[in-house]
Write an enzyme that holds these catalytic residues in place. Structure first.
Site, PDB file in Angstrom:
ATOM      1  N   HIS A 194       0.831  -1.210   0.000  1.00 39.96           N
ATOM      2  CA  HIS A 194       0.000   0.000   0.000  1.00 39.96           C
ATOM      3  C   HIS A 194       0.857   1.249   0.000  1.00 39.96           C
ATOM      4  CE1 HIS A 194      -3.860  -2.154   1.509  1.00 39.96           C
ATOM      5  NE2 HIS A 194      -3.678  -2.237   0.211  1.00 39.96           N
ATOM      6  N   ARG A 301     -10.214  -1.778 -13.711  1.00 35.73           N
ATOM      7  CA  ARG A 301      -9.942  -3.073 -13.067  1.00 35.73           C
ATOM      8  C   ARG A 301     -10.984  -3.281 -11.963  1.00 35.73           C
ATOM      9  NH1 ARG A 301      -4.146  -1.496 -14.110  1.00 35.73           N
ATOM     10  NH2 ARG A 301      -3.141  -3.298 -15.056  1.00 35.73           N
ATOM     11  N   ARG A 337     -13.477  -4.116 -17.073  1.00 39.82           N
ATOM     12  CA  ARG A 337     -13.096  -5.522 -17.125  1.00 39.82           C
ATOM     13  C   ARG A 337     -13.857  -6.252 -16.025  1.00 39.82           C
ATOM     14  NH1 ARG A 337      -6.936  -6.907 -16.091  1.00 39.82           N
ATOM     15  NH2 ARG A 337      -7.339  -6.378 -13.934  1.00 39.82           N
ATOM     16  N   GLU A 436      -4.212 -12.106 -23.150  1.00 40.24           N
ATOM     17  CA  GLU A 436      -3.106 -12.045 -22.186  1.00 40.24           C
ATOM     18  C   GLU A 436      -2.556 -13.430 -21.853  1.00 40.24           C
ATOM     19  OE1 GLU A 436      -4.444 -10.123 -18.551  1.00 40.24           O
ATOM     20  OE2 GLU A 436      -6.435 -10.976 -18.731  1.00 40.24           O
ATOM     21  N   ASN A 459       1.034  -7.342 -19.525  1.00 45.98           N
ATOM     22  CA  ASN A 459       1.665  -7.732 -18.245  1.00 45.98           C
ATOM     23  C   ASN A 459       1.606  -9.250 -18.076  1.00 45.98           C
ATOM     24  OD1 ASN A 459       1.692  -4.992 -17.920  1.00 45.98           O
ATOM     25  ND2 ASN A 459       0.000  -4.938 -16.471  1.00 45.98           N
ATOM     26  N   ASP A 460       0.414  -9.790 -18.309  1.00 45.14           N
ATOM     27  CA  ASP A 460       0.280 -11.242 -18.172  1.00 45.14           C
ATOM     28  C   ASP A 460       0.800 -11.968 -19.403  1.00 45.14           C
ATOM     29  OD1 ASP A 460      -0.705 -11.867 -15.606  1.00 45.14           O
ATOM     30  OD2 ASP A 460      -2.584 -10.904 -16.132  1.00 45.14           O
ATOM     31  N   ARG A 470       5.528 -12.362 -12.722  1.00 41.75           N
ATOM     32  CA  ARG A 470       5.676 -10.901 -12.780  1.00 41.75           C
ATOM     33  C   ARG A 470       5.884 -10.269 -11.412  1.00 41.75           C
ATOM     34  NH1 ARG A 470      -0.532  -9.194 -14.527  1.00 41.75           N
ATOM     35  NH2 ARG A 470      -0.162  -7.216 -13.511  1.00 41.75           N
ATOM     36  N   CYS A 507      -3.375  -2.681 -23.047  1.00 41.06           N
ATOM     37  CA  CYS A 507      -3.711  -2.050 -21.771  1.00 41.06           C
ATOM     38  C   CYS A 507      -2.731  -2.456 -20.666  1.00 41.06           C
ATOM     39  CB  CYS A 507      -5.142  -2.367 -21.361  1.00 41.06           C
ATOM     40  SG  CYS A 507      -5.436  -4.113 -21.101  1.00 41.06           S
TER      41      CYS A 507
HETATM   42  C1  PEP Z   1      -2.276  -7.161 -18.080  1.00 46.32           C
HETATM   43  O1  PEP Z   1      -2.161  -8.330 -17.712  1.00 46.32           O
HETATM   44  O2  PEP Z   1      -1.530  -6.613 -18.928  1.00 46.32           O
HETATM   45  C2  PEP Z   1      -3.355  -6.312 -17.539  1.00 46.32           C
HETATM   46  C3  PEP Z   1      -3.609  -5.118 -18.036  1.00 46.32           C
HETATM   47  O3  PEP Z   1      -4.051  -6.787 -16.477  1.00 46.32           O
HETATM   48  P1  PEP Z   1      -3.471  -6.820 -14.971  1.00 46.32           P
HETATM   49  O4  PEP Z   1      -2.182  -6.046 -14.957  1.00 46.32           O
HETATM   50  O5  PEP Z   1      -4.520  -6.213 -14.125  1.00 46.32           O
HETATM   51  O6  PEP Z   1      -3.291  -8.284 -14.772  1.00 46.32           O
HETATM   52 MG    MG Z   2      -3.788  -9.343 -16.627  1.00 46.04          MG
END
Ligand code: PEP
Ligand code: MG
Length: 579
Positions: A194, A301, A337, A436, A459-460, A470, A507
């Site tokens: 946090h 999110r 989402r 993803e 990201n995923d 990650r 995204c």
């Molecule tokens: C991603 O995985 O790129 C994404 C945008 O979702 P999150 O980071 O919330 O997993």
């Molecule tokens: Mg993701």
């Protein structure tokens, strides 16, 4: 002598100022025995400290400034809630009685036990919540030893103040809100703690996880905090100081220049319009979206509405949240989402146990489909909110066509139910799938006939393509957004969507990295969704790019499998003249 420390950078530029040490009591707790007849008085002293702490937190909660980030209120409420938890308020009383020890020792014993339980949790997000316990307990300690009001006010200091703490709680942040503190550094904290989240939303120079900063610094010592590089320099030499003053000026100039870009439209030098939209976590983030000049929300999110609370949010509560955002953005798109829970985001009330490999377990759309009632309530709330603005629905972690079909079937059922109840809804709500997981990217051609848009969650996608957790520091150096395999999957997805004539966005964090803007434009991306703080830096890159120059280099990046060649081509791309 000057000392250089390295920690986790949280951003916000560079600050130069005097250290202000925030004292902590927990590390200096001593143990002493008490007589049997003194037990009731010691328990009463403990109860009084809990009561005083709750009062203090409630007072601070009441004085949160209007423009404070939304997270501040949410985290403070969580701390107030923790203070009502019997494991924290009752157990130490029993320890005082059974071990006949002082209240401080009893509290420390119980706190250590709770922290050990948290340390055993695999999910990073949950594990990091131990810092919340520690921050609350720290406050109780201060009340036990009577030093709660001893936090020295720092308003009187003329120079910028750098808060130096073992950890900094949301309550500390509110306490210091009227001070002219310019930066903060802490010894502990993970990238998703946090403290880190607050640091990012406050947009001030901050570095965390420095380990020994507080030990090594003296009150009022000169300090440089570089929130971009994660560097802290104690007692810098004059030459270093003047170099950082120059960098600080350059950073501020660049920020000023960027803010002049807020109004104009984002289009490349050859006139191609580019859509820049924002990622948000809570309805209150909408203010940042408006300030950033984004054209709407590309990723809400929604799972953050479900976290940090004891119960599932009701359909009505969700409806209010989505409607607030839709109305606030006055017809601009709001892409929500559906809850992406599981993996590292596990609310207490979701009793699915701890999986061996949570990131490969019941997450995203799998969890939505496994919990049809919960899913239906969210879809109903979203469809109801669609009557008040441009809501779009996005399904996370889709793996294959049957999953997508089932999700669409659930949405159709929710629509039928609401229609039968005569509830107003938009006649058409656009629906999209997140790409993803590598499997989804490879079969994306089978998705395009069923959805209105796609969004690439890099990201995923990087995590699953490269088998790199990650959240794991030990392998973070291998987490590579321009790995040839990742580029091929992104390139294939964009090309397939463009051919099918459906919009596609990125995204994940890649969309907000200006070093990758030209490459993504070059491979055909026209919609970018990112943290509002990155919009202007990306816009600057868009305005400086000519697609005729960027596309051939980007196409070559997609063709090669040699990482050095990719790095070289990326440099060439970014070195192209801007105007
Ligand atoms: C991603 O995985 O790129 C994404 C945008 O979702 P999150 O980071 O919330 O997993
Ligand atoms: Mg993701």
């Amino acid at each position: 002598m000057s000392i250089i420390l390295h920690g986790v950078p949280i951003g916000g530029g560079i600050a130069i100022g005097r250290a202000h040490l925030v004292l902590h009591s927990m590390e200096d707790v001593v143990h002493y025995s008490i007589d049997e007849e003194d037990v009731p008085a010691e328990v009463a002293r403990f109860d009084e400290a809990i009561r005083a702490t709750r009062k203090e937190l409630e007072m601070l909660w009441g004085s949160i400034p209007e423009n404070a980030p939304a997270e501040l209120g949410a985290f403070l409420s969580l701390h107030i809630m923790l203070l009502s938890d019997i494991t924290l308020t009752r157990e130490p009383r029993d320890i005082i009685a059974s071990q006949r020890c002082n209240a401080e020792w009893a509290l420390k014993t119980q706190c250590d036990a709770l922290v050990a339980q948290f340390d055993a949790i695999e999910e990073t997000y949950l594990r990091e919540r131990k810092h919340d316990i520690l921050q609350v307990v720290e406050r109780v300690f201060k009340n036990l030893d009577g030093s709660a009001s001893d936090l020295p006010p720092v308003t009187s200091l003329l120079e910028d103040v750098i808060l130096v703490a073992h950890d900094l709680s949301p309550a500390d942040m509110v306490y210091f809100k009227d001070s002219n503190f310019a930066a903060f550094v802490t010894d502990v904290g993970g990238a998703t703690s946090h403290t880190a989240i607050l640091g990012r939303s406050l947009d001030m120079p901050s570095v965390i996880a420095l380990h020994h900063a507080r030990e090594l610094m003296r009150q009022d010592e000169m300090v440089i905090v570089d929130g971009q590089q994660g560097v802290v320099i104690i007692n810098p030499e004059e030459t270093v100081l003047s170099e950082y003053r120059r960098r600080q000026r350059a950073w501020r100039d660049a920020r000023r220049k960027l803010s002049s870009l807020r109004k104009g439209v984002a289009k490349t030098r050859d006139g191609t319009p580019i859509e820049l939209v924002a990622n948000i976590e809570l309805p209150k983030d909408v203010e940042d979206v408006k300030r950033s000049g984004a054209m709407g929300v590309g990723l809400f999110r929604s799972e953050f509405l479900f976290l940090g609370r004891d119960t599932l949010p009701s359909e009505d509560e969700q409806f209010e949240a989505y409607r607030t955002v839709a109305e606030a953005l006055k017809g601009q798109p709001v892409t929500v989402r559906t809850m992406d829970l599981g993996a590292d985001k596990n609310p207490k009330w979701l009793n699915h146990g701890v999986a061996d490999n949570p990131a490969l377990g019941l997450t995203g759309i799998r969890l939505c489909l496994a919990e049809p009632l919960m899913f239906r309530a969210q879809l109903r709330a979203l469809l109801r909110a669609s009557a008040y603005g441009q809501i779009r629905i996005l399904f996370p972690m889709v793996n294959c066509l049957p999953e997508l079909r089932q999700s669409l079937a659930q949405l159709a059922l929710a629509r039928e139910e609401l229609a039968a109840e005569n509830v107003p809804m938009a006649p058409k709500v656009e629906v999209g799938a997140m790409i993803e997981i590598p499997s989804a990217a490879l079969v994306v051609g089978s998705f395009v006939r069923h959805v209105d848009f796609l969004s690439i969650g890099t990201n995923d996608l990087i995590q699953y393509t490269l088998a790199i957790d990650r959240n794991d520091d030990a392998v973070s150096h291998l987490y590579d957004p321009v790995h040839p395999a990742v580029l091929k999957l992104i390139g294939h997805t964009i090309k397939t969507a463009n051919k099918a004539n459906i919009p596609v966005s990125v995204c994940g964090e890649m969309a907000g990295d200006p070093k990758l803007t030209r490459m993504l434009l070059g491979i055909g991306l026209r919609r970018f969704s990112m943290h509002p703080a990155n919009i202007l830096a990306v816009k600057q890159q868009v305005l400086a790019t000519h697609l005729d120059e960027a596309s051939p280099l980007a196409a070559r990046m997609l063709r090669t499998e040699d990482p050095d060649r990719i790095a070289d081509l990326l440099n060439q791309l970014n070195a192209l003249p801007g105007t």
